[in-house]
Scaffold this motif. Structure first.
Motif, PDB file in Angstrom:
ATOM      1  N   UNK A  45       0.840  -1.203   0.000  1.00 56.40           N
ATOM      2  CA  UNK A  45       0.000   0.000   0.000  1.00 56.40           C
ATOM      3  C   UNK A  45       0.871   1.248   0.000  1.00 56.40           C
ATOM      4  N   UNK A  46       0.220   2.399  -0.065  1.00 58.68           N
ATOM      5  CA  UNK A  46       0.921   3.648  -0.350  1.00 58.68           C
ATOM      6  C   UNK A  46       1.452   4.388   0.872  1.00 58.68           C
ATOM      7  N   UNK A  47       1.271   3.904   2.079  1.00 57.26           N
ATOM      8  CA  UNK A  47       1.855   4.594   3.223  1.00 57.26           C
ATOM      9  C   UNK A  47       3.380   4.566   3.121  1.00 57.26           C
ATOM     10  N   UNK A  48       4.042   5.681   3.417  1.00 50.51           N
ATOM     11  CA  UNK A  48       5.486   5.760   3.163  1.00 50.51           C
ATOM     12  C   UNK A  48       6.329   4.811   3.999  1.00 50.51           C
ATOM     13  N   UNK A  49       5.807   4.332   5.151  1.00 49.29           N
ATOM     14  CA  UNK A  49       6.589   3.340   5.893  1.00 49.29           C
ATOM     15  C   UNK A  49       6.582   1.983   5.189  1.00 49.29           C
ATOM     16  N   UNK A  50       5.910   1.907   4.030  1.00 49.92           N
ATOM     17  CA  UNK A  50       5.924   0.694   3.207  1.00 49.92           C
ATOM     18  C   UNK A  50       6.428   0.938   1.783  1.00 49.92           C
ATOM     19  N   UNK A  51       6.530   2.207   1.377  1.00 50.80           N
ATOM     20  CA  UNK A  51       6.907   2.445  -0.024  1.00 50.80           C
ATOM     21  C   UNK A  51       7.913   3.555  -0.241  1.00 50.80           C
ATOM     22  N   UNK A  52       8.349   4.274   0.790  1.00 47.96           N
ATOM     23  CA  UNK A  52       9.193   5.453   0.583  1.00 47.96           C
ATOM     24  C   UNK A  52      10.482   5.136  -0.158  1.00 47.96           C
ATOM     25  N   UNK A  53      11.122   4.008   0.161  1.00 41.92           N
ATOM     26  CA  UNK A  53      12.402   3.707  -0.476  1.00 41.92           C
ATOM     27  C   UNK A  53      12.247   3.118  -1.879  1.00 41.92           C
ATOM     28  N   UNK A  54      11.011   2.979  -2.356  1.00 42.19           N
ATOM     29  CA  UNK A  54      10.817   2.692  -3.773  1.00 42.19           C
ATOM     30  C   UNK A  54      11.366   3.847  -4.604  1.00 42.19           C
ATOM     31  N   UNK A  55      11.276   5.056  -4.068  1.00 39.72           N
ATOM     32  CA  UNK A  55      11.848   6.224  -4.740  1.00 39.72           C
ATOM     33  C   UNK A  55      13.360   6.090  -4.847  1.00 39.72           C
ATOM     34  N   UNK A  56      14.002   5.671  -3.753  1.00 42.92           N
ATOM     35  CA  UNK A  56      15.457   5.498  -3.775  1.00 42.92           C
ATOM     36  C   UNK A  56      15.862   4.388  -4.747  1.00 42.92           C
ATOM     37  N   UNK A  57      15.093   3.298  -4.779  1.00 38.01           N
ATOM     38  CA  UNK A  57      15.380   2.227  -5.726  1.00 38.01           C
ATOM     39  C   UNK A  57      15.220   2.718  -7.154  1.00 38.01           C
ATOM     40  N   UNK A  58      14.210   3.520  -7.403  1.00 42.69           N
ATOM     41  CA  UNK A  58      14.001   4.089  -8.731  1.00 42.69           C
ATOM     42  C   UNK A  58      15.242   4.860  -9.179  1.00 42.69           C
ATOM     43  N   UNK A  59      15.780   5.670  -8.284  1.00 44.63           N
ATOM     44  CA  UNK A  59      16.968   6.458  -8.633  1.00 44.63           C
ATOM     45  C   UNK A  59      18.188   5.567  -8.842  1.00 44.63           C
ATOM     46  N   UNK A  60      18.329   4.559  -7.973  1.00 48.01           N
ATOM     47  CA  UNK A  60      19.464   3.651  -8.120  1.00 48.01           C
ATOM     48  C   UNK A  60      19.431   2.944  -9.467  1.00 48.01           C
ATOM     49  N   UNK A  61      18.238   2.561  -9.912  1.00 45.15           N
ATOM     50  CA  UNK A  61      18.105   1.891 -11.198  1.00 45.15           C
ATOM     51  C   UNK A  61      18.237   2.863 -12.370  1.00 45.15           C
ATOM     52  N   UNK A  62      17.645   4.044 -12.212  1.00 49.14           N
ATOM     53  CA  UNK A  62      17.661   5.019 -13.308  1.00 49.14           C
ATOM     54  C   UNK A  62      19.076   5.499 -13.601  1.00 49.14           C
ATOM     55  N   UNK A  63      19.823   5.817 -12.547  1.00 46.30           N
ATOM     56  CA  UNK A  63      21.150   6.383 -12.734  1.00 46.30           C
ATOM     57  C   UNK A  63      22.260   5.335 -12.696  1.00 46.30           C
ATOM     58  N   UNK A  64      21.935   4.107 -12.274  1.00 41.20           N
ATOM     59  CA  UNK A  64      22.949   3.077 -12.160  1.00 41.20           C
ATOM     60  C   UNK A  64      23.356   2.508 -13.509  1.00 41.20           C
ATOM     61  N   UNK A  65      24.493   1.858 -13.490  1.00 36.93           N
ATOM     62  CA  UNK A  65      25.001   1.256 -14.726  1.00 36.93           C
ATOM     63  C   UNK A  65      24.371  -0.118 -14.952  1.00 36.93           C
ATOM     64  N   UNK A  66      24.380  -0.548 -16.189  1.00 33.75           N
ATOM     65  CA  UNK A  66      23.983  -1.913 -16.564  1.00 33.75           C
ATOM     66  C   UNK A  66      22.541  -2.235 -16.213  1.00 33.75           C
ATOM     67  N   UNK A  67      21.656  -1.237 -16.257  1.00 33.95           N
ATOM     68  CA  UNK A  67      20.243  -1.524 -16.009  1.00 33.95           C
ATOM     69  C   UNK A  67      19.647  -2.205 -17.233  1.00 33.95           C
TER      70      UNK A  67
END
Length: 247
Positions: A60-82
């Motif tokens: 669900x959308x409460x940030x204590x369950x999804x906030x670091x999806x944003x960090x994962x998005x950035x790690x994948x977007x800017x990371x190499x070999x995606x």
């Protein structure tokens, strides 16, 4: 290798040294994340790189369950070999909530989004999800693969659907936000489980092992274990950051 690694265990906000809700499920080389709340991504990256994940499921959308999806998005977007898009299974509201934290990178450019509740084949798993009572749309999860059934209540309140979700589960991961009686973090709430509730539903479902999580910050976790054992005769464990359970 089949194991569950705990990334975070707190509800609402993380205590010092802990994270909010998050788990990494590994099954014969397939890596599946269940929730990514505050401060879970650094622990996830101790196990594997973001590009090595196979799927993410968010209850669900409460940030204590999804906030670091944003960090994962950035790690994948800017990371190499995606590689290609990472499959993301989530309830309505999750993408919008996380996208609001990300003004420049489109989540749909990183994730292949599939709606919950629903049923899907995800690698070796069959995912079945059911709506459970909470303050926002919330999906409880049941994952089955040869030799393994795992259920996850997320952050939901008591409901007969929990018995179906966790029926015969080898491992039932259940919220234990409340304790005793009174008002939160003590007491009953239609949108949250107590440790005694978690035990009672595990018992009703015939689960083998109950893993308590989503503790209110500052809670006495030994008390939660004792209260769950008062309603469930199977194995009870309190989730802890860094804990890995063989499956």
């Amino acid at each position: 290798m089949r194991r569950l690694s705990v990334l975070g265990t707190c509800g609402a906000w993380p205590e010092a040294g802990r994270g909010a809700s998050g788990f990494l499920l590994e099954y014969d080389g397939f890596r599946l994340v269940l929730d990514l709340g505050y401060a879970t991504l650094p622990r996830l990256l101790e196990h594997c790189a973001g590009q090595d994940l196979d799927a993410v499921v968010i209850t669900h959308e409460h940030p204590d369950h999804c906030a670091d999806l944003s960090a994962l998005c950035r790690a994948l977007h800017f990371g190499a070999d995606r590689g290609g898009l990472l499959p993301l299974y989530c309830t309505p509201g999750v993408v919008g909530r996380v996208q609001a934290m990300e003004p420049t990178e489109d989540l749909h450019g990183v994730f292949d989004v599939h709606p919950l509740p629903g049923s899907y084949r995800i690698g070796p798993f069959r995912l079945d999800s059911l709506l459970l009572p909470h303050h926002v749309p919330h999906a409880g999860l049941r994952l089955t693969a040869p030799g393994l059934t795992l259920a996850y209540s997320g952050d939901a309140g008591p409901d007969p659907a929990l018995a179906r979700l966790a029926a015969g589960a080898d491992l039932f991961i259940a919220g234990a936000t409340l304790q005793g009686t009174g008002t939160p973090p003590d007491g009953t709430d239609p949108y949250l489980l107590s440790s005694a509730d978690a035990g009672a539903w595990a018992d009703r479902a015939g689960a083998r092992h109950l893993l308590l999580t989503h503790f209110w910050p500052g809670s006495d976790r030994e008390r939660s274990i004792a209260e769950a054992r008062g309603t469930f005769t199977g194995e009870v464990t309190a989730a802890d950051e860094g804990l890995t359970l063989p499956l």
